[in-house]
Design a protein around this motif. Structure first.
Motif, PDB file in Angstrom:
ATOM      1  N   LEU A  35       1.185  -2.358   5.206  1.00 22.64           N
ATOM      2  CA  LEU A  35       2.197  -1.576   4.493  1.00 22.64           C
ATOM      3  C   LEU A  35       1.754  -1.341   3.058  1.00 22.64           C
ATOM      4  CD1 LEU A  35       5.600  -3.021   5.675  1.00 22.64           C
ATOM      5  CD2 LEU A  35       4.558  -0.866   6.244  1.00 22.64           C
ATOM      6  N   HIS A  38      -0.863   1.417   3.079  1.00 21.10           N
ATOM      7  CA  HIS A  38      -0.416   2.789   3.338  1.00 21.10           C
ATOM      8  C   HIS A  38       0.490   3.289   2.231  1.00 21.10           C
ATOM      9  CE1 HIS A  38      -2.224   3.803   7.150  1.00 21.10           C
ATOM     10  NE2 HIS A  38      -2.156   2.517   7.445  1.00 21.10           N
ATOM     11  N   MET A  39       1.252   2.384   1.584  1.00 20.30           N
ATOM     12  CA  MET A  39       2.073   2.850   0.471  1.00 20.30           C
ATOM     13  C   MET A  39       1.208   3.241  -0.721  1.00 20.30           C
ATOM     14  SD  MET A  39       5.413   0.494   0.460  1.00 20.30           S
ATOM     15  CE  MET A  39       6.512   0.506   1.862  1.00 20.30           C
ATOM     16  N   GLN A  41      -1.746   4.674  -0.265  1.00 22.39           N
ATOM     17  CA  GLN A  41      -2.688   5.634   0.313  1.00 22.39           C
ATOM     18  C   GLN A  41      -4.022   4.999   0.666  1.00 22.39           C
ATOM     19  OE1 GLN A  41      -2.510   9.175  -2.376  1.00 22.39           O
ATOM     20  NE2 GLN A  41      -1.857  10.102  -0.466  1.00 22.39           N
ATOM     21  N   ARG A  42      -4.014   3.701   0.958  1.00 20.37           N
ATOM     22  CA  ARG A  42      -5.214   3.061   1.483  1.00 20.37           C
ATOM     23  C   ARG A  42      -4.984   2.813   2.970  1.00 20.37           C
ATOM     24  NH1 ARG A  42      -5.518  -1.838   0.137  1.00 20.37           N
ATOM     25  NH2 ARG A  42      -3.517  -2.137  -0.867  1.00 20.37           N
ATOM     26  N   MET A  43      -5.895   2.098   3.593  1.00 20.69           N
ATOM     27  CA  MET A  43      -5.739   1.828   5.015  1.00 20.69           C
ATOM     28  C   MET A  43      -5.388   0.379   5.292  1.00 20.69           C
ATOM     29  SD  MET A  43      -8.778   3.958   6.672  1.00 20.69           S
ATOM     30  CE  MET A  43      -8.553   5.625   7.224  1.00 20.69           C
ATOM     31  N   MET A  46      -9.150  -3.020   8.168  1.00 25.02           N
ATOM     32  CA  MET A  46      -9.602  -2.156   9.257  1.00 25.02           C
ATOM     33  C   MET A  46     -10.750  -2.764  10.041  1.00 25.02           C
ATOM     34  SD  MET A  46      -7.990   0.693   9.542  1.00 25.02           S
ATOM     35  CE  MET A  46      -9.023   1.948  10.267  1.00 25.02           C
ATOM     36  N   ARG A  47     -11.412  -3.803   9.524  1.00 21.58           N
ATOM     37  CA  ARG A  47     -12.688  -4.206  10.097  1.00 21.58           C
ATOM     38  C   ARG A  47     -12.548  -5.158  11.278  1.00 21.58           C
ATOM     39  NH1 ARG A  47     -17.030  -3.333   6.659  1.00 21.58           N
ATOM     40  NH2 ARG A  47     -16.713  -1.336   5.677  1.00 21.58           N
ATOM     41  N   TYR A 287      10.870  -5.600   6.841  1.00 27.40           N
ATOM     42  CA  TYR A 287      10.257  -4.384   6.308  1.00 27.40           C
ATOM     43  C   TYR A 287      10.804  -4.053   4.920  1.00 27.40           C
ATOM     44  CZ  TYR A 287       9.218   0.465   5.558  1.00 27.40           C
ATOM     45  OH  TYR A 287       8.811   1.624   4.987  1.00 27.40           O
ATOM     46  N   TRP A 291       8.849  -3.477   1.546  1.00 29.81           N
ATOM     47  CA  TRP A 291       9.044  -2.196   0.869  1.00 29.81           C
ATOM     48  C   TRP A 291       9.389  -2.449  -0.599  1.00 29.81           C
ATOM     49  CZ3 TRP A 291      13.406   1.534   2.869  1.00 29.81           C
ATOM     50  CH2 TRP A 291      13.205   2.804   2.346  1.00 29.81           C
ATOM     51  N   PHE A 292      10.296  -3.407  -0.844  1.00 29.41           N
ATOM     52  CA  PHE A 292      10.641  -3.774  -2.213  1.00 29.41           C
ATOM     53  C   PHE A 292       9.389  -4.191  -2.967  1.00 29.41           C
ATOM     54  CE2 PHE A 292      15.196  -4.572  -3.366  1.00 29.41           C
ATOM     55  CZ  PHE A 292      15.711  -3.780  -2.380  1.00 29.41           C
ATOM     56  N   PHE A 294       6.317  -3.450  -2.755  1.00 28.95           N
ATOM     57  CA  PHE A 294       5.320  -2.473  -3.185  1.00 28.95           C
ATOM     58  C   PHE A 294       5.954  -1.277  -3.864  1.00 28.95           C
ATOM     59  CE2 PHE A 294       3.391  -4.898   0.201  1.00 28.95           C
ATOM     60  CZ  PHE A 294       2.433  -5.494  -0.568  1.00 28.95           C
ATOM     61  N   THR A 295       7.236  -1.403  -4.222  1.00 32.98           N
ATOM     62  CA  THR A 295       7.875  -0.320  -4.962  1.00 32.98           C
ATOM     63  C   THR A 295       8.213  -0.751  -6.382  1.00 32.98           C
ATOM     64  OG1 THR A 295       8.826   0.519  -2.932  1.00 32.98           O
ATOM     65  CG2 THR A 295       9.813   1.278  -4.970  1.00 32.98           C
ATOM     66  N   LEU A 296       8.734  -1.978  -6.527  1.00 34.77           N
ATOM     67  CA  LEU A 296       9.300  -2.372  -7.813  1.00 34.77           C
ATOM     68  C   LEU A 296       8.315  -3.182  -8.634  1.00 34.77           C
ATOM     69  CD1 LEU A 296      12.787  -3.438  -6.517  1.00 34.77           C
ATOM     70  CD2 LEU A 296      12.140  -1.293  -7.546  1.00 34.77           C
TER      71      LEU A 296
ATOM     72  N   PHE B  24      12.354   4.291  -3.929  1.00 37.09           N
ATOM     73  CA  PHE B  24      12.108   3.916  -2.531  1.00 37.09           C
ATOM     74  C   PHE B  24      11.753   5.122  -1.677  1.00 37.09           C
ATOM     75  CE2 PHE B  24      14.638   0.075  -3.601  1.00 37.09           C
ATOM     76  CZ  PHE B  24      13.572  -0.776  -3.468  1.00 37.09           C
ATOM     77  N   THR B  27       7.966   5.781  -2.314  1.00 37.56           N
ATOM     78  CA  THR B  27       7.017   4.910  -1.605  1.00 37.56           C
ATOM     79  C   THR B  27       7.100   5.128  -0.102  1.00 37.56           C
ATOM     80  OG1 THR B  27       8.652   3.180  -1.878  1.00 37.56           O
ATOM     81  CG2 THR B  27       6.716   3.071  -3.264  1.00 37.56           C
ATOM     82  N   TYR B  30       5.051   8.116   0.651  1.00 37.43           N
ATOM     83  CA  TYR B  30       3.621   7.805   0.558  1.00 37.43           C
ATOM     84  C   TYR B  30       3.141   7.042   1.782  1.00 37.43           C
ATOM     85  CZ  TYR B  30       2.032   9.459  -3.941  1.00 37.43           C
ATOM     86  OH  TYR B  30       1.614  10.253  -4.959  1.00 37.43           O
ATOM     87  N   MET B  31       4.040   6.226   2.375  1.00 40.45           N
ATOM     88  CA  MET B  31       3.599   5.412   3.505  1.00 40.45           C
ATOM     89  C   MET B  31       3.164   6.285   4.668  1.00 40.45           C
ATOM     90  SD  MET B  31       5.543   2.183   5.036  1.00 40.45           S
ATOM     91  CE  MET B  31       6.134   3.047   6.434  1.00 40.45           C
ATOM     92  N   SER B  33       1.859   9.319   4.289  1.00 42.24           N
ATOM     93  CA  SER B  33       0.837  10.284   3.908  1.00 42.24           C
ATOM     94  C   SER B  33      -0.520   9.760   4.362  1.00 42.24           C
ATOM     95  CB  SER B  33       0.853  10.504   2.395  1.00 42.24           C
ATOM     96  OG  SER B  33       0.492   9.324   1.739  1.00 42.24           O
ATOM     97  N   ARG B  34      -1.469  10.677   4.442  1.00 40.24           N
ATOM     98  CA  ARG B  34      -2.776  10.308   4.968  1.00 40.24           C
ATOM     99  C   ARG B  34      -3.537   9.475   3.951  1.00 40.24           C
ATOM    100  NH1 ARG B  34      -6.229  13.316   8.625  1.00 40.24           N
ATOM    101  NH2 ARG B  34      -4.735  15.012   8.720  1.00 40.24           N
ATOM    102  N   PRO B  35      -4.136   8.369   4.365  1.00 38.56           N
ATOM    103  CA  PRO B  35      -4.890   7.552   3.410  1.00 38.56           C
ATOM    104  C   PRO B  35      -6.115   8.294   2.889  1.00 38.56           C
ATOM    105  CG  PRO B  35      -4.664   6.436   5.533  1.00 38.56           C
ATOM    106  CD  PRO B  35      -4.146   7.802   5.704  1.00 38.56           C
ATOM    107  N   VAL B  36      -6.476   8.001   1.651  1.00 34.71           N
ATOM    108  CA  VAL B  36      -7.632   8.673   1.059  1.00 34.71           C
ATOM    109  C   VAL B  36      -8.899   7.845   1.235  1.00 34.71           C
ATOM    110  CG1 VAL B  36      -6.292   9.911  -0.636  1.00 34.71           C
ATOM    111  CG2 VAL B  36      -7.186   7.685  -1.193  1.00 34.71           C
ATOM    112  N   THR B  37      -8.793   6.700   1.915  1.00 38.64           N
ATOM    113  CA  THR B  37      -9.945   5.821   2.075  1.00 38.64           C
ATOM    114  C   THR B  37     -11.073   6.532   2.817  1.00 38.64           C
ATOM    115  OG1 THR B  37      -8.388   4.028   2.292  1.00 38.64           O
ATOM    116  CG2 THR B  37     -10.645   3.568   2.898  1.00 38.64           C
TER     117      THR B  37
END
Lengths: 328, 188
Positions: A35, A38-39, A41-43, A46-47, A287, A291-292, A294-296, B24, B27, B30-31, B33-37
């Protein structure tokens, strides 16, 4: 014979409970990192395994094989005791937590709780208050300034947030006329408590965030200013104990929110099995916790204290008074 | 009057957690949205633009002869003094480098050698994967420089790739273009 059967049943239940609570942090760490990724914009991981699913296992192996370091000037006994003291209370609390009504397996009626205490709510708050000892001992025994500062903060934070948390659930107890968690859930079979107690839920959830030491109230382990707070000096499996304890408390606060305010295993509209309803609601709250996180941003320490004493405490007291006047 | 109204609006917003709600929703959006990795080097690799200054390469003319006339201007202009050229004269009386070494450990990839070259013989190409365990391996000789890949023709894309474990750092790619990585960047 019957006594033996009952004892065996309790032993099986406790074993299942411990296994569940020890294993659940593994998927939760994975979920949290996913989470977070993705919040931002990473993944996320993954490995290891499909989409990093085996990452918690790899982390566990890493923590188990790492050096178990004890600082030279540390109080060795307390240093070893603290992780156990932090880990035990969240596990003990789950003895009183019901997961559903009775189910029949092989012609035997089996209750989905270890015990239906008539003072379950009191028991939960009393035992969870003990968790602070692990944190304080851990911070003190490490003989490190970051750890001491972190544990002092935790001490003040937990004590000041336990009061509004306790007051917030008084409204629920008034509505259900019982402190047994099973009775509280049964009392919500028509209307969930959130309808009558929105302020109570708000206070309870914010105080729960502070109890679980999650962002925005994670002053105890504020990475930016305290290293890692009270577990700065811990490594290896002892560190893992603290992490497991943190995740079990997150689970506990989610479970308590569901039981006290969101109708427990009572479903609405869609007829699903009660246990599934319960699990879905708990998953939603977990969840929300993440969510809290990674937002606040983190609150400042004086703000934390001001929220606890100047906002949450008066709100919870007003909630008690209003509930008492309206429902008496 | 308006300022009072603004302040009142702010207070009402705070009381109803409007600021939290907007945070909220942001975020949450964004969850999904497509990752830029960019999953380098296992799965994907970045193709540099043609203006990219990567590893040097030496060019040949139409007859396959090395273009370099060993004038040593590149060695002179090099700010970190990492090029060493030793000239010789072949049977036709043309100057060529007998030795042309670039110490890429010292090179700062400024591209001044490329600008200074009167014969258009040296340039900085597209290769950027040449890390090594030893700084001696980073001294590249004339024949290696002739074989290095040239300027990129396409660029700015991400192509599927896989790590070649036989050679240390080489990543193999198959397609020439790939997708435009910038499409993943979310602009709000």
């Amino acid at each position: 014979m019957e006594l033996l059967f009952a004892l065996g049943l309790i032993a099986i239940k406790i074993a299942l409970l411990i296994a569940m609570l020890l294993l659940l942090p593994l998927p939760l760490t994975w979920l949290e990192r996913k989470l977070a990724g993705h919040m931002q914009q990473r993944m996320g991981p993954m490995r290891v395994g499909w989409h990093g699913l085996l990452q918690p296992v790899a982390d566990g192996i890493k923590l188990l094989t790492k050096e178990d370091h004890i600082p030279a000037e540390a109080d060795r006994f307390l240093f070893k005791l603290a992780p156990i003291l932090a880990l035990a209370p969240p596990f003990v609390v789950f003895v009183a937590i019901p997961f559903g009504e009775t189910v029949s397996v092989l012609n035997a009626e089996i209750t989905l709780y270890v015990s239906n205490l008539n003072v379950a709510l009191l028991f939960v708050f009393a035992v969870i208050g003990l968790e602070v000892y692990g944190v304080i001992f851990g911070g003190w025994a490490a003989n490190s300034k970051y750890a001491v500062l972190g544990s002092l903060r935790t001490c003040a934070q937990m004590i000041s947030y336990e009061i509004p948390m306790g007051f917030a659930v008084v409204g629920v107890v008034m509505l259900a006329q019982s402190m047994s968690l099973v009775d509280i859930v049964r009392a919500q079979s028509d209307v969930w408590n959130i309808v009558y107690q929105p302020v109570g839920f708000l206070v309870f959830f914010v105080a729960g965030l502070a109890e679980a030491q999650r962002i925005p109230f994670d002053l105890a382990e504020a990475e930016g200013d305290l290293g890692a707070g009270f577990h700065t000096e811990y490594s290896g499996i002892r560190f893992a104990f603290f992490m497991v304890s943190e995740y079990v408390i997150v689970l506990l606060v989610s479970v308590l929110s569901v039981i006290l305010f969101f109708g427990g295993w009572n479903g609405v509209l869609i007829p699903l099995p009660p246990l599934l309803w319960f699990a879905l609601k708990v998953a939603f709250f977990i969840y929300v916790f993440m969510w809290f996180r990674f937002t606040l941003p983190r609150y400042r320490y004086d703000q934390l204290m001001a929220i606890g004493w100047k906002v949450l405490l008066p709100l919870s007291m007003a909630n008690i008074i209003v509930t008492g006047i309206v429902f008496s | 009057m308006s300022r009072v109204q603004d302040r009142l609006g702010t207070w009402i917003g705070w009381a109803l957690f409007a600021d939290l709600a907007s945070a909220f929703t942001l975020t949450f959006g964004y969850m999904f949205s497509r990752p830029v990795t960019m999953q380098y080097p296992d799965k994907e690799k970045w193709l540099p633009y043609s203006r990219y200054r990567g590893h040097h390469f030496l060019k040949r003319d139409e007859e396959g002869e090395i273009k370099c006339v060993a004038c040593e201007l590149c060695a002179r202009i090099c700010p970190c003094d990492c090029i060493e050229v030793v000239p010789y004269e072949d049977e036709n009386g043309k100057r060529h480098p007998a030795k042309f070494e670039i110490d890429t450990a010292r090179c700062l990839f400024c591209g001044l050698c490329e600008d200074a070259c009167p014969a258009d013989a040296i340039a900085l190409g597209q290769q950027y994967e040449f890390s090594s365990f030893s700084s001696r391996d980073l001294v590249i000789g004339r024949d290696d420089l002739l074989g290095k890949p040239g300027k990129a023709m396409t660029g700015g894309g991400v192509v599927t790739a896989r790590l070649n474990t036989e050679e240390d750092v080489l990543v193999e790619t198959s397609e020439p273009h790939g997708y435009n990585w910038w499409r993943n960047i979310r602009r709000t």
